[in-house]
Design a protein around this motif. Structure first.
Motif, short mmCIF file in Angstrom:
data_model
loop_
_atom_site.label_atom_id
_atom_site.label_comp_id
_atom_site.label_asym_id
_atom_site.label_seq_id
_atom_site.Cartn_x
_atom_site.Cartn_y
_atom_site.Cartn_z
N ASN A 1 0.81 -1.22 0.00
CA ASN A 1 0.00 0.00 0.00
C ASN A 1 0.85 1.27 0.00
OD1 ASN A 1 -2.42 -1.36 -0.12
ND2 ASN A 1 -2.78 -1.30 2.08
N THR A 2 1.92 1.29 0.78
CA THR A 2 2.77 2.49 0.78
C THR A 2 3.54 2.62 -0.53
OG1 THR A 2 4.47 1.31 2.04
CG2 THR A 2 2.95 2.72 3.29
N GLN A 3 3.83 1.51 -1.18
CA GLN A 3 4.44 1.56 -2.51
C GLN A 3 3.45 2.16 -3.51
OE1 GLN A 3 5.85 -2.41 -3.36
NE2 GLN A 3 7.08 -2.43 -1.50
N ARG A 4 2.19 1.82 -3.37
CA ARG A 4 1.16 2.38 -4.25
C ARG A 4 1.05 3.90 -4.05
NH1 ARG A 4 -3.90 -1.43 -3.19
NH2 ARG A 4 -4.90 -0.06 -4.72
N LEU A 5 1.17 4.36 -2.82
CA LEU A 5 1.13 5.81 -2.57
C LEU A 5 2.33 6.50 -3.19
CD1 LEU A 5 -0.10 5.89 1.14
CD2 LEU A 5 -1.46 6.04 -0.97
N ARG A 6 3.51 5.92 -2.98
CA ARG A 6 4.73 6.49 -3.56
C ARG A 6 4.62 6.54 -5.08
NH1 ARG A 6 9.03 2.31 -3.47
NH2 ARG A 6 7.68 1.67 -5.17
N ALA B 1 1.93 6.68 -6.84
CA ALA B 1 0.93 7.69 -7.21
C ALA B 1 1.54 9.08 -7.18
CB ALA B 1 -0.28 7.61 -6.27
N VAL B 2 2.38 9.37 -6.20
CA VAL B 2 3.07 10.67 -6.15
C VAL B 2 3.94 10.82 -7.39
CG1 VAL B 2 4.78 12.06 -4.91
CG2 VAL B 2 3.00 10.85 -3.63
N ARG B 3 4.69 9.77 -7.71
CA ARG B 3 5.56 9.79 -8.89
C ARG B 3 4.74 10.00 -10.17
NH1 ARG B 3 8.11 4.38 -9.94
NH2 ARG B 3 9.47 4.92 -8.23
N ARG B 4 3.64 9.30 -10.28
CA ARG B 4 2.78 9.42 -11.46
C ARG B 4 2.26 10.85 -11.60
NH1 ARG B 4 0.25 5.19 -10.23
NH2 ARG B 4 -1.48 6.11 -9.10
N LEU C 1 8.33 14.36 0.77
CA LEU C 1 8.68 13.36 1.77
C LEU C 1 7.47 12.47 2.02
CD1 LEU C 1 10.26 15.88 4.29
CD2 LEU C 1 11.52 14.33 2.79
N GLY C 2 7.71 11.17 2.09
CA GLY C 2 6.65 10.23 2.40
C GLY C 2 7.08 9.32 3.52
N THR C 3 6.20 9.13 4.51
CA THR C 3 6.55 8.27 5.64
C THR C 3 5.32 7.55 6.16
OG1 THR C 3 7.66 8.18 7.80
CG2 THR C 3 6.26 10.10 7.38
N THR C 4 5.58 6.48 6.83
CA THR C 4 4.55 5.79 7.59
C THR C 4 4.55 6.38 9.00
OG1 THR C 4 6.20 4.12 8.15
CG2 THR C 4 4.72 3.61 6.33
N GLU C 5 3.46 6.16 9.69
CA GLU C 5 3.38 6.49 11.11
C GLU C 5 3.84 5.26 11.86
OE1 GLU C 5 -0.06 8.39 13.77
OE2 GLU C 5 -0.57 6.43 12.95
N ASN C 6 4.92 5.41 12.61
CA ASN C 6 5.48 4.28 13.36
C ASN C 6 5.53 4.66 14.84
OD1 ASN C 6 5.92 3.35 10.78
ND2 ASN C 6 8.02 2.69 11.17
N LEU C 7 4.70 4.01 15.62
CA LEU C 7 4.64 4.28 17.06
C LEU C 7 4.43 5.77 17.33
CD1 LEU C 7 7.61 1.96 18.09
CD2 LEU C 7 5.15 1.43 18.19
N GLY C 8 3.59 6.40 16.54
CA GLY C 8 3.28 7.81 16.73
C GLY C 8 4.37 8.76 16.26
N GLY D 1 -5.30 8.81 -5.26
CA GLY D 1 -5.65 10.02 -6.01
C GLY D 1 -5.13 11.27 -5.32
N GLU D 2 -5.22 11.31 -4.00
CA GLU D 2 -4.71 12.45 -3.24
C GLU D 2 -3.20 12.57 -3.38
OE1 GLU D 2 -6.19 11.52 0.64
OE2 GLU D 2 -8.20 12.30 0.21
N CYS D 3 -2.51 11.43 -3.35
CA CYS D 3 -1.05 11.44 -3.50
C CYS D 3 -0.66 11.85 -4.92
CB CYS D 3 -0.47 10.07 -3.15
SG CYS D 3 -0.41 9.76 -1.38
N GLU D 4 -1.41 11.40 -5.90
CA GLU D 4 -1.14 11.79 -7.28
C GLU D 4 -1.31 13.30 -7.44
OE1 GLU D 4 -2.53 10.59 -11.81
OE2 GLU D 4 -2.86 9.18 -10.17
N GLU D 5 -2.35 13.86 -6.85
CA GLU D 5 -2.56 15.32 -6.89
C GLU D 5 -1.41 16.06 -6.22
OE1 GLU D 5 -6.36 16.26 -5.19
OE2 GLU D 5 -7.45 15.08 -6.68
N LEU D 6 -0.90 15.52 -5.13
CA LEU D 6 0.23 16.14 -4.44
C LEU D 6 1.45 16.20 -5.36
CD1 LEU D 6 1.52 17.27 -1.82
CD2 LEU D 6 2.08 14.90 -1.25
N GLY D 7 1.74 15.09 -6.04
CA GLY D 7 2.87 15.07 -6.97
C GLY D 7 2.69 16.07 -8.10
N THR D 8 1.49 16.15 -8.64
CA THR D 8 1.21 17.09 -9.72
C THR D 8 1.35 18.53 -9.24
OG1 THR D 8 -0.30 15.51 -10.76
CG2 THR D 8 -0.51 17.81 -11.44
#
Length: 165
Positions: A26-31, A33-36, A69-76, A147-154
């Motif tokens: 899922n996080t790869q899909r977000l990354r 989408a940003v690239r796209r 920058l893209g990150t997961t939330e890890n232990l807050g 879609g939100e990540c793709e918009e961010l990249g654009t």
């Protein structure tokens, strides 16, 4: 070959650097989408480079005209990978990258507040400039995040192309 940032007065394509921790499908899909979004067909003159936080170093940051920058939330908090990236680039980039435009997206299983605060504390010290509020992809994974990540990249790429950032 590292090219100097376009903001240094040399007429080259602008470079958008995406530094994303993507440990899951899922996080790869977000990354991706940003690239796209950053590579949208209507945007010319912006090159996109995608690196994991472990691959990116000070030379990559200094060469970039903008950073997502893209990150997961890890232990807050942000991922250890992104924290490692900041540990390695902070002082080498502190003086040379002030004012650099950046955007942040967070894949948060909870609320993302601590993650956002941690990243914003560091980028405030670097004196980078946020182009928008962080994108928080909260809770259960939803296709709409992509879609939100793709918009961010654009948004970032178009802003760099237009000279807005």
């Amino acid at each position: 070959m590292i090219h100097p940032p376009a903001h240094m007065g040399i007429m080259t394509d602008k470079l958008l650097l995406i530094v994303a921790h993507a440990p899951s499908e899922n996080t790869q899909r977000l990354r991706d989408a940003v690239r796209r979004g950053a590579g949208h067909a209507d945007i010319e003159g912006v090159r996109v480079r995608v690196l994991s936080p472990f691959e990116a170093g000070p030379e990559d940051v200094r060469a970039a005209d903008g950073i997502i920058l893209g990150t997961t939330e890890n232990l807050g908090y942000m991922s250890g990978a992104l924290k490692d990236f900041f540990d390695r680039i902070y002082y080498p980039c502190l003086e040379e990258t002030q004012g650099r435009p950046y955007a942040l997206y967070i894949r948060a299983g909870h609320d993302g507040t601590g993650t956002r605060r941690g990243v914003e504390t560091i980028v405030t010290g670097l004196r980078w400039q946020a182009i928008r509020e962080p994108l928080l992809c909260r809770g259960e994974y939803r296709e709409a995040f992509e879609g939100e990540c793709e918009e961010l990249g654009t948004l970032m790429a178009a802003g760099l192309e237009a000279g807005v950032f």
